[in-house]
Design a protein around this motif. Structure first.
Motif, mmCIF file in Angstrom:
data_model
loop_
_atom_site.group_PDB
_atom_site.id
_atom_site.type_symbol
_atom_site.label_atom_id
_atom_site.label_comp_id
_atom_site.label_asym_id
_atom_site.label_seq_id
_atom_site.Cartn_x
_atom_site.Cartn_y
_atom_site.Cartn_z
ATOM 1 N N GLU A 124 -9.732 -18.481 -5.966
ATOM 2 C CA GLU A 124 -11.095 -17.961 -6.101
ATOM 3 C C GLU A 124 -11.700 -17.666 -4.727
ATOM 4 O O GLU A 124 -12.331 -16.619 -4.511
ATOM 5 N N SER A 125 -11.498 -18.596 -3.784
ATOM 6 C CA SER A 125 -12.031 -18.420 -2.437
ATOM 7 C C SER A 125 -11.399 -17.217 -1.740
ATOM 8 O O SER A 125 -12.089 -16.422 -1.090
ATOM 9 N N GLN A 126 -10.076 -17.095 -1.872
ATOM 10 C CA GLN A 126 -9.387 -15.973 -1.244
ATOM 11 C C GLN A 126 -9.807 -14.637 -1.854
ATOM 12 O O GLN A 126 -9.950 -13.643 -1.141
ATOM 13 N N SER A 127 -10.016 -14.618 -3.146
ATOM 14 C CA SER A 127 -10.438 -13.384 -3.819
ATOM 15 C C SER A 127 -11.800 -12.931 -3.309
ATOM 16 O O SER A 127 -12.026 -11.731 -3.070
ATOM 17 N N MET A 128 -12.709 -13.899 -3.122
ATOM 18 C CA MET A 128 -14.025 -13.574 -2.572
ATOM 19 C C MET A 128 -13.894 -13.086 -1.133
ATOM 20 O O MET A 128 -14.552 -12.129 -0.725
ATOM 21 N N GLU A 129 -13.016 -13.749 -0.382
ATOM 22 C CA GLU A 129 -12.818 -13.348 1.016
ATOM 23 C C GLU A 129 -12.270 -11.926 1.105
ATOM 24 O O GLU A 129 -12.681 -11.150 1.973
ATOM 25 N N LEU A 130 -11.359 -11.576 0.218
ATOM 26 C CA LEU A 130 -10.800 -10.223 0.225
ATOM 27 C C LEU A 130 -11.874 -9.166 -0.036
ATOM 28 O O LEU A 130 -11.861 -8.091 0.567
ATOM 29 N N LEU A 131 -12.805 -9.492 -0.925
ATOM 30 C CA LEU A 131 -13.916 -8.564 -1.192
ATOM 31 C C LEU A 131 -14.805 -8.401 0.042
ATOM 32 O O LEU A 131 -15.215 -7.282 0.388
ATOM 33 N N GLU A 146 -7.442 -5.869 11.930
ATOM 34 C CA GLU A 146 -7.944 -7.203 11.587
ATOM 35 C C GLU A 146 -7.911 -7.420 10.080
ATOM 36 O O GLU A 146 -7.530 -8.503 9.600
ATOM 37 N N TYR A 147 -8.307 -6.416 9.359
ATOM 38 C CA TYR A 147 -8.284 -6.496 7.895
ATOM 39 C C TYR A 147 -6.850 -6.687 7.393
ATOM 40 O O TYR A 147 -6.580 -7.580 6.574
ATOM 41 N N ALA A 148 -5.936 -5.863 7.890
ATOM 42 C CA ALA A 148 -4.542 -5.915 7.444
ATOM 43 C C ALA A 148 -3.889 -7.250 7.773
ATOM 44 O O ALA A 148 -3.122 -7.807 6.964
ATOM 45 N N ASN A 149 -4.207 -7.797 8.955
ATOM 46 C CA ASN A 149 -3.614 -9.076 9.366
ATOM 47 C C ASN A 149 -4.035 -10.216 8.443
ATOM 48 O O ASN A 149 -3.219 -11.057 8.050
ATOM 49 N N ARG A 150 -5.324 -10.242 8.095
ATOM 50 C CA ARG A 150 -5.800 -11.337 7.232
ATOM 51 C C ARG A 150 -5.286 -11.180 5.807
ATOM 52 O O ARG A 150 -4.908 -12.165 5.163
ATOM 53 N N VAL A 151 -5.243 -9.949 5.323
ATOM 54 C CA VAL A 151 -4.711 -9.703 3.981
ATOM 55 C C VAL A 151 -3.246 -10.135 3.912
ATOM 56 O O VAL A 151 -2.817 -10.771 2.944
ATOM 57 N N ALA A 153 -1.808 -12.402 5.789
ATOM 58 C CA ALA A 153 -1.762 -13.866 5.872
ATOM 59 C C ALA A 153 -2.011 -14.496 4.504
ATOM 60 O O ALA A 153 -1.329 -15.457 4.109
ATOM 61 N N ILE A 154 -2.984 -13.967 3.776
ATOM 62 C CA ILE A 154 -3.272 -14.469 2.429
ATOM 63 C C ILE A 154 -2.093 -14.200 1.497
ATOM 64 O O ILE A 154 -1.702 -15.066 0.707
ATOM 65 N N ARG A 155 -1.535 -13.005 1.605
ATOM 66 C CA ARG A 155 -0.381 -12.648 0.764
ATOM 67 C C ARG A 155 0.787 -13.592 1.028
ATOM 68 O O ARG A 155 1.474 -14.044 0.095
ATOM 69 N N GLN A 156 1.018 -13.922 2.311
ATOM 70 C CA GLN A 156 2.128 -14.800 2.674
ATOM 71 C C GLN A 156 1.933 -16.206 2.132
ATOM 72 O O GLN A 156 2.873 -16.833 1.630
ATOM 73 N N VAL A 157 0.707 -16.716 2.226
ATOM 74 C CA VAL A 157 0.406 -18.053 1.696
ATOM 75 C C VAL A 157 0.688 -18.100 0.195
ATOM 76 O O VAL A 157 1.323 -19.037 -0.305
ATOM 77 N N ARG A 158 0.234 -17.083 -0.509
ATOM 78 C CA ARG A 158 0.444 -17.049 -1.955
ATOM 79 C C ARG A 158 1.937 -16.956 -2.292
ATOM 80 O O ARG A 158 2.405 -17.604 -3.237
#
Length: 214
Positions: A124-131, A146-151, A153-158
């Motif tokens: 839920e937190s990551q989904s809000m962060e992506l928005l 910056e956007y691509a790097n964080r996206v 990172a989230i994808r890798q964690v998942r």
């Protein structure tokens, strides 16, 4: 207290991020279910493999051909292992321990349930962060990189969490199969263990499917 001591203390007391916390939980759960696989493995499987190898060597007229006769060895070994198992049920009880496996399954189920709650919060937190990130990129407050790097990172964690939960489910399935085998060989009072291992496998799959990848 020296500077080094202060630095080490600060590092040890550093609060984990939600992502790091979940990753550690996933690793611990994998280790626990791996231990359960070892604890629930029926001794006859090992004895059967040895017997099967010897039988294959006799059939092939040479011990060096044992590996080449793996299919024959596996078949004969399975039969020998089953026969040996039936003759040594009492001894087998010490290997598939009610208490040891039972405690492990209880902890694994509790750990997975706690992990699922944290996982729901993280998603839920990551989904809000992506928005928020998408909006910030659109408004020019962050760069495309910056956007691509964080996206990513989230994808890798998942992806890592999905992999860990998949492994947990597979190992729970192995435990379930081993316990069913022990039942077939005559060990009693494993009903709860069998059901618990099945629940653990199914709940791992459910948790894994709740993690959407992109």
């Amino acid at each position: 207290m020296s500077k080094n001591d202060v630095g080490q203390l600060s590092l040890a007391e550093r609060t984990l991020t939600p992502e790091e916390n979940l990753q550690q939980q996933a690793i611990a759960l994998n280790e626990l279910t791996a231990q359960l696989v070892r604890q629930s493995t029926v001794q006859g499987a090992t004895m059967g493999a040895i017997g099967g190898c010897a039988a294959a060597a006799i059939v092939s007229a040479g011990i060096n051909k044992c590996v080449g006769s793996a299919v024959v060895g596996a078949t004969v070994g399975g039969l020998i292992g089953r026969a040996t198992g039936k003759a040594n049920v009492k001894k087998r009880v010490e290997i598939v321990s009610h208490n040891g496996v039972g405690r492990g399954l209880q902890k694994a189920e509790a750990d997975l349930a706690a992990m699922q709650l944290d996982l729901d919060d993280l998603i839920e937190s990551q989904s809000m962060e992506l928005l928020v990130l998408a909006e910030a990129r659109k408004e020019g407050r962050i760069s495309e990189a910056e956007y691509a790097n964080r996206v990513e990172a989230i994808r890798q964690v998942r992806a890592e969490l999905v992999e860990a939960l998949t492994l947990t489910g597979e190992q729970a399935k192995q435990v379930h199969a081993s316990l069913k085998e022990a039942q077939a060989l005559g060990q009693e009072k494993l009903e709860w263990h069998v059901l618990a291992s099945q629940r653990l496998s199914e709940n791992s799959v459910s948790a894994r499917e709740a993690v959407s990848l992109f």
